[in-house]
Design a protein around this motif. Structure first.
Motif, short mmCIF file in Angstrom:
data_model
loop_
_atom_site.label_atom_id
_atom_site.label_comp_id
_atom_site.label_asym_id
_atom_site.label_seq_id
_atom_site.Cartn_x
_atom_site.Cartn_y
_atom_site.Cartn_z
N GLU A 1 35.37 38.36 36.76
CA GLU A 1 35.74 38.04 38.13
C GLU A 1 36.00 36.54 38.32
OE1 GLU A 1 33.82 40.53 41.44
OE2 GLU A 1 32.80 38.61 41.46
N GLN A 2 35.10 35.72 37.80
CA GLN A 2 35.24 34.26 37.93
C GLN A 2 36.49 33.74 37.22
OE1 GLN A 2 33.52 32.04 39.88
NE2 GLN A 2 32.77 33.98 40.68
N GLU A 3 36.76 34.26 36.05
CA GLU A 3 37.95 33.82 35.32
C GLU A 3 39.23 34.20 36.06
OE1 GLU A 3 38.35 31.80 32.68
OE2 GLU A 3 36.21 31.50 32.91
N LEU A 4 39.25 35.38 36.67
CA LEU A 4 40.42 35.79 37.44
C LEU A 4 40.58 34.95 38.70
CD1 LEU A 4 40.14 39.67 37.09
CD2 LEU A 4 41.85 38.18 36.04
N LEU A 5 39.48 34.68 39.39
CA LEU A 5 39.55 33.82 40.57
C LEU A 5 40.07 32.43 40.19
CD1 LEU A 5 36.21 34.81 42.30
CD2 LEU A 5 38.51 35.20 43.21
N ARG A 6 39.59 31.91 39.06
CA ARG A 6 40.05 30.61 38.60
C ARG A 6 41.53 30.67 38.23
NH1 ARG A 6 41.30 28.51 34.10
NH2 ARG A 6 40.58 30.25 32.84
N ASP B 1 40.55 40.50 47.16
CA ASP B 1 40.52 41.95 46.92
C ASP B 1 41.37 42.33 45.72
OD1 ASP B 1 38.78 42.47 49.03
OD2 ASP B 1 40.40 42.82 50.46
N ASP B 2 42.51 41.67 45.55
CA ASP B 2 43.35 41.91 44.38
C ASP B 2 42.60 41.56 43.10
OD1 ASP B 2 45.60 42.65 45.97
OD2 ASP B 2 46.19 40.54 46.14
N VAL B 3 41.91 40.44 43.13
CA VAL B 3 41.14 39.99 41.97
C VAL B 3 40.02 40.97 41.66
CG1 VAL B 3 39.55 38.20 41.16
CG2 VAL B 3 41.74 37.57 42.16
N PHE B 4 39.30 41.43 42.68
CA PHE B 4 38.20 42.36 42.45
C PHE B 4 38.71 43.68 41.89
CE2 PHE B 4 35.98 40.02 46.13
CZ PHE B 4 35.62 38.99 45.29
N GLU B 5 39.85 44.15 42.36
CA GLU B 5 40.45 45.38 41.83
C GLU B 5 40.84 45.21 40.36
OE1 GLU B 5 44.37 48.13 42.61
OE2 GLU B 5 43.53 47.04 44.30
N ILE C 1 41.94 31.15 43.49
CA ILE C 1 41.43 31.71 44.73
C ILE C 1 40.02 31.20 44.94
CG2 ILE C 1 40.77 33.84 45.91
CD1 ILE C 1 43.04 35.23 44.36
N GLU C 2 39.77 30.63 46.11
CA GLU C 2 38.44 30.10 46.45
C GLU C 2 37.55 31.23 46.93
OE1 GLU C 2 37.47 26.83 46.27
OE2 GLU C 2 39.41 26.33 45.40
N LEU C 3 36.25 31.12 46.63
CA LEU C 3 35.29 32.10 47.14
C LEU C 3 35.02 31.85 48.59
CD1 LEU C 3 32.71 32.45 44.25
CD2 LEU C 3 34.33 34.13 45.08
#
Length: 64
Positions: free
Chosen positions: A53-58, A6-10, A62-64
């Motif tokens: 989004e993918q770059e922030l998750l990486r 949720d932090d990443v999506f925000e 954070i795993e999907l």
């Protein structure tokens, strides 16, 4: 500090719209015919958002 999806999506939303302030918005956002007065992302806009989004998750590991 621990981050979650949720932090990443925000943060992705914030970065996406910050970018929109400095570019030709029409390349990334268009009128939504199904929502009077609303907008939606173009294919290019969806791709840009997904890439952010993918770059922030990486980055935050954070795993999907």
């Amino acid at each position: 500090m621990t981050y979650n999806r949720d932090d990443v999506f925000e943060l992705a939303d914030s970065l996406f719209f910050t970018f929109m302030k400095h570019t030709d918005v029409n390349l990334f956002i268009e009128s939504d015919p199904n929502n009077k007065g609303g907008t939606r992302n173009t294919d290019q806009g969806m791709e840009l958002y997904a890439d952010i989004e993918q770059e922030l998750l990486r980055f935050f590991k954070i795993e999907l």
